[in-house]
Design a protein around this motif. Structure first.
Motif, PDB file in Angstrom:
ATOM      1  N   ARG A 141       0.828  -1.204   0.000  1.00  0.00           N
ATOM      2  CA  ARG A 141       0.000   0.000   0.000  1.00  0.00           C
ATOM      3  C   ARG A 141       0.863   1.255   0.000  1.00  0.00           C
ATOM      4  O   ARG A 141       0.619   2.200  -0.751  1.00  0.00           O
ATOM      5  CB  ARG A 141      -0.884  -0.019   1.243  1.00  0.00           C
ATOM      6  N   ALA A 142       1.876   1.262   0.871  1.00  0.00           N
ATOM      7  CA  ALA A 142       2.763   2.423   0.942  1.00  0.00           C
ATOM      8  C   ALA A 142       3.555   2.578  -0.357  1.00  0.00           C
ATOM      9  O   ALA A 142       3.762   3.699  -0.846  1.00  0.00           O
ATOM     10  CB  ALA A 142       3.712   2.283   2.129  1.00  0.00           C
ATOM     11  N   LEU A 143       3.992   1.452  -0.919  1.00  0.00           N
ATOM     12  CA  LEU A 143       4.758   1.513  -2.169  1.00  0.00           C
ATOM     13  C   LEU A 143       3.898   2.038  -3.311  1.00  0.00           C
ATOM     14  O   LEU A 143       4.368   2.815  -4.156  1.00  0.00           O
ATOM     15  CB  LEU A 143       5.313   0.126  -2.504  1.00  0.00           C
ATOM     16  N   LEU A 144       2.631   1.617  -3.365  1.00  0.00           N
ATOM     17  CA  LEU A 144       1.727   2.106  -4.400  1.00  0.00           C
ATOM     18  C   LEU A 144       1.503   3.615  -4.249  1.00  0.00           C
ATOM     19  O   LEU A 144       1.520   4.359  -5.234  1.00  0.00           O
ATOM     20  CB  LEU A 144       0.390   1.372  -4.318  1.00  0.00           C
ATOM     21  N   THR A 145       1.295   4.067  -3.011  1.00  0.00           N
ATOM     22  CA  THR A 145       1.089   5.499  -2.764  1.00  0.00           C
ATOM     23  C   THR A 145       2.305   6.296  -3.193  1.00  0.00           C
ATOM     24  O   THR A 145       2.193   7.347  -3.848  1.00  0.00           O
ATOM     25  CB  THR A 145       0.790   5.744  -1.273  1.00  0.00           C
ATOM     26  N   LEU A 146       3.493   5.807  -2.828  1.00  0.00           N
ATOM     27  CA  LEU A 146       4.734   6.493  -3.188  1.00  0.00           C
ATOM     28  C   LEU A 146       4.907   6.536  -4.704  1.00  0.00           C
ATOM     29  O   LEU A 146       5.265   7.586  -5.281  1.00  0.00           O
ATOM     30  CB  LEU A 146       5.920   5.788  -2.537  1.00  0.00           C
ATOM     31  N   ALA A 147       4.653   5.402  -5.371  1.00  0.00           N
ATOM     32  CA  ALA A 147       4.812   5.345  -6.831  1.00  0.00           C
ATOM     33  C   ALA A 147       3.871   6.326  -7.520  1.00  0.00           C
ATOM     34  O   ALA A 147       4.261   7.035  -8.466  1.00  0.00           O
ATOM     35  CB  ALA A 147       4.555   3.922  -7.326  1.00  0.00           C
TER      36      ALA A 147
END
Length: 752
Positions: A141-147
């Motif tokens: 979830r955090a990686l998707l938000t960052l991307a």
């Protein structure tokens, strides 16, 4: 459930709110062979009840499609259960509750990294969202938000450098976040939840692109993902509060083996093992002290700031700390059944017992999200059709309404507060079995208490020593000499008083009990008898002053033993089961809040009235269990909402008749599984704290609902008026969700 129903447990990753639980519940219920589904948000677990075998890979695939991580809980084997009514109370599985389908939402979960079709015999698991114990910033979830955020930043920079490609750059940035959201919306719809927040988000973003607001749509998707991430972090805090309680138990224990000691994992300790606890160590299991004494710091478990001195024969809890002495402790409960493990399990189960307010919000949300879609559509098309207004402008407003109407904040407003309230109560020894019980406490205006072991300590203590012809120490010395080796409660009280007074206890010879009268023997050449006043009068002449003293002590509800030495009355020893140290303050706190208190006891009237008078409450005495039940019914018919406090065994009829049954005292272990609520640490004041906690939670829920609906109402008006657009709309939803969650988390700091 039928006798053949089996249950299988799974651990779920990335599940942060009641909407997530409802989405999973709806999806798994649709599988063939599934009889019932029970999802615990706080426990991050799911229990599937099924008739006969159920292929685990079906469950794994169904949940993984929604974007959640899932692993079969190998520690909880499938079990067969008989009929237990509406609520199951077995260790190791969750309650059997009805769940309501409603508009749910997901939280940026990733895709499966392992096939969900692995054989059921393996440790099956599919990952999505955060792994258990994984930092939030490493989750998918955090990686998707960052991307998505980085893609938007690149689009802004590159768009200024290449204006002709700006629209396509923002469209690419939008797709980074929108494709996973749209996929989850589709999977949720196929699994039975068509009106999810992902659906609203997808329609709004696609519509914004079609009317040329691509840049704004990309920004809205980023803000949505950030809001979901913040919600997940807050939910993790609530879950960590309960996990932190479980972490109080040390991982290793020093156990006596073969004449020496060996360090073994605490989870391998068996009932009967003897463990060694050194000064400063946490006690690794529930047990009974067999050697040594120490100040026990119970603050980590009970919140009590003052350590308790405990010695041989006294019980200790896992997770507490031996402050200054070396102890040997005989284990009385395996790791899975110690006090902390049961508290954690019961709180997880309690999450599934929804409060009336939560059930109302669930039902409301089932109609709310479709209604939002309808309102958005009407706003978009009616003005252009009826009055020839600009299509683009009103479609834009309709899309903004979809974002304003996202149900996240509303749906989480109640369960977030309930979860935080249950967690903070559990950390203070206040167990409330579900949101309905927690909500119910707020309306309590009468509390009926059992006496023995509830308002009182449950064991007599010496209150008065009256000496004739010798000092008090001499009376205690002779009495204690006769009582040595006896386990009778009155004997224990006399020996305890003699020990506390530092009185020398000589040896007695020829001691023998006389049925129904007392005990006699020879102490230092003196013939001594200790027994009832009536039996003593058969051996010695009682003066009028002595008879008056006995009657006066009896009038105070005390049991009087007379000591006869060489044919003359040498003294009187009065004993009574005294109120708990905090009983008077606890009753006063309840009365201060306008709550009526009454004692219901089977004890004699004089004792009951004496104890009740010292506490400032009314008493009903010489009652049978059915009498207590009848009186509780009478109080309810007076219009009172009644809580009954007792030991959960002989008070069972009255506990069942009350609006809320509270277990406290010697039967608490049994009542952990049967009562509506339980007080683990024997404090009368904890009844008042439960009521105060409930009222704090209900106030928090009202605040949350006001914020959730209030912000939506404000932005609905400003959007139709043309003052705000897509950005403020998603900020209204995200902001409300964060505010509601943060407000609920304040309850974790509640101190009572």
């Amino acid at each position: 459930m039928t006798a053949s129903t089996r249950q299988t447990r799974f651990k779920i990753g990335g599940m942060d709110c009641a909407s997530c639980a409802a989405k999973i519940d709806t999806a798994v219920r649709r599988l063939d062979g599934v009889a019932d589904v029970s999802v615990s948000v706080t426990g991050a677990s799911m229990t599937v009840s099924h008739d006969g075998p159920l292929a685990d890979d079906k469950v794994l695939r169904q949940v993984a499609r929604l974007g959640y991580g899932i692993v079969k809980d190998s520690a909880a084997a499938s079990r067969t259960h008989g009929q237990h009514g509406d609520h199951e109370h077995d260790h190791g599985h969750d309650h059997d509750h009805d769940h309501h389908d409603h508009a749910g939402h997901d939280h940026g979960k990733g895709t499966a990294s392992r096939s969900a079709s692995a054989p059921a015999s393996e440790a099956l698991h599919v990952h999505g969202g955060a792994e258990p114990g994984q930092p939030w910033w490493r989750s998918s979830r955090a990686l998707l938000t960052l991307a998505c955020a980085l893609a938007l930043a690149v689009a802004y920079v590159a768009g200024h450098a290449f204006p002709a490609a700006e629209r396509w750059l923002f469209l690419a940035a939008l797709l980074v976040g929108l494709v996973p959201i749209a996929r989850r919306a589709l999977m949720a719809a196929l699994a039975g939840t068509p009106f999810s927040v992902e659906t609203l988000m997808t329609i709004a973003a696609v519509g914004a692109v079609l009317i040329g607001a691509t840049e704004e749509a990309a920004a809205v998707v980023v803000l949505f993902l950030i809001g979901e991430l913040l919600e997940g972090v807050a939910a993790g805090r609530a879950r960590a509060s309960i996990q932190g309680l479980a972490d109080l138990v040390p991982k290793m224990a020093l156990v006596e083996r073969n004449g020496g000691t060996a360090e073994v994992p605490a989870e391998q300790l068996a009932v009967g093992d003897v463990i060694v606890v050194r000064p400063g160590d946490r006690i690794p299991a529930d047990g009974e002290i067999t050697d040594g004494s120490s100040d026990i710091d119970e603050a980590p478990v009970t919140g009590e700031s003052t350590p308790k001195r405990k010695g041989v024969g006294e019980a200790v809890f896992a997770g507490t700390i031996s402050a200054d002495g070396v102890l040997k402790v005989r284990v009385t409960a395996a790791a899975a059944d110690n006090t902390i493990a049961r508290v954690v399990r019961l709180v997880e189960e309690a999450q599934e017992a929804k409060a009336p307010t939560e059930r109302f919000i669930d039902r409301f949300s089932r109609y709310y999200t479709p209604a939002v879609l309808l309102v958005g559509a009407l706003v978009a098309v009616l003005p252009p059709l009826l009055v020839g207004a600009d299509w683009s402008g009103w479609i834009y407003k309709g899309l903004a309404i979809l974002l304003i109407g996202c149900p996240c904040a509303l749906v989480i407003s109640t369960p977030a507060a309930i979860a935080a309230g249950l967690a903070t109560g559990a950390r203070r020894g206040l167990l409330l079995k579900g949101g309905a019980v927690l909500e119910g406490f707020a309306g309590i205006n009468a509390v009926a208490f059992d006496k023995t072991g509830t308002l009182t300590e449950g064991k007599p203590v010496v209150t008065d020593v009256v000496a004739y012809g010798r000092d008090e120490g001499g009376v205690l010395s002779l009495a204690a000499a006769l009582e040595q080796g006896s386990s009778h409660p009155l004997a224990v009280a006399i020996l305890g008083r003699a020990s506390a007074a530092g009185v020398a206890v000589p040896l007695a010879s020829g001691s023998k009990a006389i049925s129904g009268k007392g005990v006699e023997g020879d102490v230092g050449g003196v013939a001594v008898f200790l027994g009832s006043a009536k039996a003593a009068a058969e051996r010695a002449t009682l003066t009028e002053a002595q008879r008056a003293a006995i009657e006066g002590l009896n009038g105070q509800g005390k049991t009087v033993s007379a000591l006869v030495a060489d044919g003359a009355v040498a003294g009187l020893i009065a004993m009574r089961d005294e109120p708990r140290a905090d009983a008077a303050a606890g009753i006063a706190a309840l009365k201060g809040d306008g709550i009526r208190t009454v004692m219901l006891t089977g004890d004699n009237r004089s004792t009951a009235e004496a104890v009740a008078a010292s506490l400032g409450m009314e008493a009903r005495a010489e009652l049978l269990p059915q009498d207590k039940q009848r009186i509780v019914g009478e109080l309810k018919r007076e219009g009172l909402k009644v809580a009954k406090v007792g030991d959960g065994i002989n008070d069972a009829p009255a506990l069942a008749a009350a609006d809320i049954g509270i277990a406290m005292g010697g039967g608490t272990d049994v009542a952990l599984e049967t009562a509506d609520a339980a007080i683990l640490h024997g404090r009368v004041g904890d009844v008042w704290r439960m009521i105060r906690l409930s009222r704090s939670v209900m106030a928090n829920i009202r605040q949350n609902i006001t914020v959730a609906l209030g912000l939506k109402a404000v932005f609905l008006v400003t959007t139709i008026a043309g003052i705000t657009g897509l950005w403020p709309a998603i900020l209204a939803d995200t902001g409300a969700t964060v505010l509601v969650t943060a407000n609920a988390m304040r309850l974790l700091r509640w101190r009572g």
